[in-house]
Design an enzyme around this catalytic site. Sequence first.
Site, PDB file in Angstrom:
ATOM      1  N   TYR A  11       0.808  -1.221   0.000  1.00  0.00           N
ATOM      2  CA  TYR A  11       0.000   0.000   0.000  1.00  0.00           C
ATOM      3  C   TYR A  11       0.845   1.277   0.000  1.00  0.00           C
ATOM      4  O   TYR A  11       0.379   2.323   0.438  1.00  0.00           O
ATOM      5  CB  TYR A  11      -0.940  -0.006   1.215  1.00  0.00           C
ATOM      6  CG  TYR A  11      -2.189  -0.839   1.009  1.00  0.00           C
ATOM      7  CD1 TYR A  11      -3.056  -0.602  -0.062  1.00  0.00           C
ATOM      8  CD2 TYR A  11      -2.521  -1.856   1.906  1.00  0.00           C
ATOM      9  CE1 TYR A  11      -4.201  -1.358  -0.241  1.00  0.00           C
ATOM     10  CE2 TYR A  11      -3.681  -2.622   1.728  1.00  0.00           C
ATOM     11  CZ  TYR A  11      -4.515  -2.362   0.655  1.00  0.00           C
ATOM     12  OH  TYR A  11      -5.669  -3.101   0.476  1.00  0.00           O
ATOM     13  N   ASN A  16     -14.040  -3.305   2.865  1.00  0.00           N
ATOM     14  CA  ASN A  16     -14.524  -3.528   1.493  1.00  0.00           C
ATOM     15  C   ASN A  16     -14.079  -4.864   0.886  1.00  0.00           C
ATOM     16  O   ASN A  16     -14.078  -5.050  -0.322  1.00  0.00           O
ATOM     17  CB  ASN A  16     -14.220  -2.324   0.593  1.00  0.00           C
ATOM     18  CG  ASN A  16     -12.727  -2.092   0.390  1.00  0.00           C
ATOM     19  OD1 ASN A  16     -11.902  -2.901   0.818  1.00  0.00           O
ATOM     20  ND2 ASN A  16     -12.386  -1.010  -0.274  1.00  0.00           N
ATOM     21  N   HIS A  72      -9.185  -6.821  -2.486  1.00  0.00           N
ATOM     22  CA  HIS A  72      -8.274  -5.928  -3.223  1.00  0.00           C
ATOM     23  C   HIS A  72      -8.074  -6.471  -4.629  1.00  0.00           C
ATOM     24  O   HIS A  72      -7.999  -7.678  -4.825  1.00  0.00           O
ATOM     25  CB  HIS A  72      -6.904  -5.867  -2.537  1.00  0.00           C
ATOM     26  CG  HIS A  72      -5.858  -5.231  -3.408  1.00  0.00           C
ATOM     27  ND1 HIS A  72      -5.693  -3.866  -3.463  1.00  0.00           N
ATOM     28  CD2 HIS A  72      -4.987  -5.760  -4.304  1.00  0.00           C
ATOM     29  CE1 HIS A  72      -4.736  -3.589  -4.357  1.00  0.00           C
ATOM     30  NE2 HIS A  72      -4.289  -4.721  -4.871  1.00  0.00           N
ATOM     31  N   GLU A  75       2.594  -5.666  -7.701  1.00  0.00           N
ATOM     32  CA  GLU A  75       1.991  -6.375  -6.569  1.00  0.00           C
ATOM     33  C   GLU A  75       2.252  -7.885  -6.643  1.00  0.00           C
ATOM     34  O   GLU A  75       2.549  -8.513  -5.613  1.00  0.00           O
ATOM     35  CB  GLU A  75       0.488  -6.073  -6.516  1.00  0.00           C
ATOM     36  CG  GLU A  75       0.228  -4.617  -6.120  1.00  0.00           C
ATOM     37  CD  GLU A  75      -1.206  -4.157  -6.344  1.00  0.00           C
ATOM     38  OE1 GLU A  75      -2.068  -4.989  -6.715  1.00  0.00           O
ATOM     39  OE2 GLU A  75      -1.457  -2.948  -6.148  1.00  0.00           O
TER      40      GLU A  75
END
Length: 150
Positions: A49, A112, A115, A126
């Site tokens: 992040y 949420n 990802h 990533e």
Amino acid sequence: MERTFIAIKPDGVQRKLIGEIIARFEKKGYKLVAMKYIVPKRELAAKHYEEHKGKGFYEGLLDFITSGPIVAMVWQGKGVIATARKMIGQTKPLESECGSIRGDFGIEVGRNIIHGSDSLDSAEREIGIWFSEEEIFDYESSLDNWVYEK
Ligand code: GDP
Ligand code: MG
């Protein structure tokens, strides 16, 4: 073939959504080529992040993402980066279309569920953070010809 990084966050795991989420990507026709079930170390989460470093929600986000097991995955297939983002929905679940994962299962931005990489650059970055090449398994499937015209 295009690849993207997808992670079921601690809330998705706790809420028993692992099977539901994996089933959606499988049924779409995408191929699971890497997966691990881990409690991420803070250093790993911070690297993941890093674009959000300095924002008000950043430390809380790291606390949350390292708070329990997550399912980290690489999914492969035509258009998977953009399509996975559509399947996931908007960052805020209440602004997400019904039918999307966040739209169907979430309410709060800090809960949420999932990802997904937002671009080719972030997908490559990533995937490299979470997986080594030896942990990614590309393989032929007998269904490939039923999913792709070739
Ligand atoms: P994403 O790509 O849709 O996941 O969204 P972003 O890259 O903008 O943000 C990364 C993650 O940080 C989001 O999925 C949320 O979990 C969290 N996040 C983003 N914005 C906020 C916010 O305003 N408040 C809180 N609590 N979390 C946020
Ligand atoms: Mg993002």
